[in-house]
Design an enzyme around this catalytic site. Structure first.
Site, mmCIF file in Angstrom:
data_model
loop_
_atom_site.group_PDB
_atom_site.id
_atom_site.type_symbol
_atom_site.label_atom_id
_atom_site.label_comp_id
_atom_site.label_asym_id
_atom_site.label_seq_id
_atom_site.Cartn_x
_atom_site.Cartn_y
_atom_site.Cartn_z
ATOM 1 N N GLY A 81 0.947 -0.610 0.222
ATOM 2 C CA GLY A 81 -0.044 -0.130 -0.005
ATOM 3 C C GLY A 81 0.800 0.925 -0.160
ATOM 4 O O GLY A 81 0.580 1.576 0.746
ATOM 5 N N HIS A 82 1.919 1.087 -1.033
ATOM 6 C CA HIS A 82 2.842 2.337 -0.977
ATOM 7 C C HIS A 82 3.651 2.244 -2.568
ATOM 8 O O HIS A 82 3.656 1.094 -2.302
ATOM 9 C CB HIS A 82 3.453 2.390 0.304
ATOM 10 N N ALA A 83 4.257 2.959 -2.852
ATOM 11 C CA ALA A 83 5.054 3.332 -3.950
ATOM 12 C C ALA A 83 6.327 3.678 -3.096
ATOM 13 O O ALA A 83 6.700 4.093 -2.080
ATOM 14 C CB ALA A 83 5.047 4.436 -4.865
#
Ligand code: TYD
Length: 139
Positions: A55-57
């Site tokens: 749930g991130h980059a």
């Protein structure tokens, strides 16, 4: 590959050389398998089947994910396109370049996800807000 120009097409399954043996298989990763020097190794385990990780980059980080045991799904997004990849073979890893949103889910019982990373942990390299991610990708 940069935060801005990467797409889901740059994320690829990489086959890890396997030395087959009746005593059990052995897979080995040297620097011809992944395009970065490993600065950090971490792993996810004891993940509940309904849990959601990622749930991130990342802005600059390259990561190589290996399902050492069991299976899980990786959803990848570049702000326009979405792909889903199931990792379930210990000799097939997923190479994730910078600027790709990732979500890990559907972990099987006993699944272990090993992550090889190109940099040490740095919270400033994370983009944890999806709207901000989309904005950065569209600029
Ligand atoms: P996080 O990146 O949110 O995990 P995931 O992407 O798998 O859902 O990290 C969870 C916590 O662990 C967070 O507090 C940061 C910390 N952490 C470290 O201290 N070092 C690391 O190398 C990693 C990956 C996370």
């Amino acid at each position: 590959m940069t935060l801005k120009n990467s797409t889901v097409d740059a994320v690829s399954i990489v086959e890890i050389p396997k030395i087959k043996d009746t005593r059990g298989n052995l897979s080995v990763i040297e620097n011809d398998v992944i395009p970065f020097d490993i600065k950090r190794v971490y792993y996810l385990y004891d993940v509940p089947s309904d849990a959601y990780r990622g749930g991130h980059a990342h802005k600059e980080l390259y990561q190589f994910l290996i399902p050492l045991s069991g299976s899980f799904d990786v959803i990848i997004k570049d702000g326009k396109n979405i792909k889903s990849v199931t990792l379930n073979k210990p000799n097939k890893g997923l190479m994730i370049v910078p600027g790709i949103w990732r979500e890990l889910e559907n972990f099987s019982s006993g699944a272990v996800c090993l992550v090889l990373a190109s940099e040490v942990y740095d919270e400033d390299d994370y983009i944890r807000d999806y709207d901000q991610f989309k904005l950065l990708k569209s600029r």
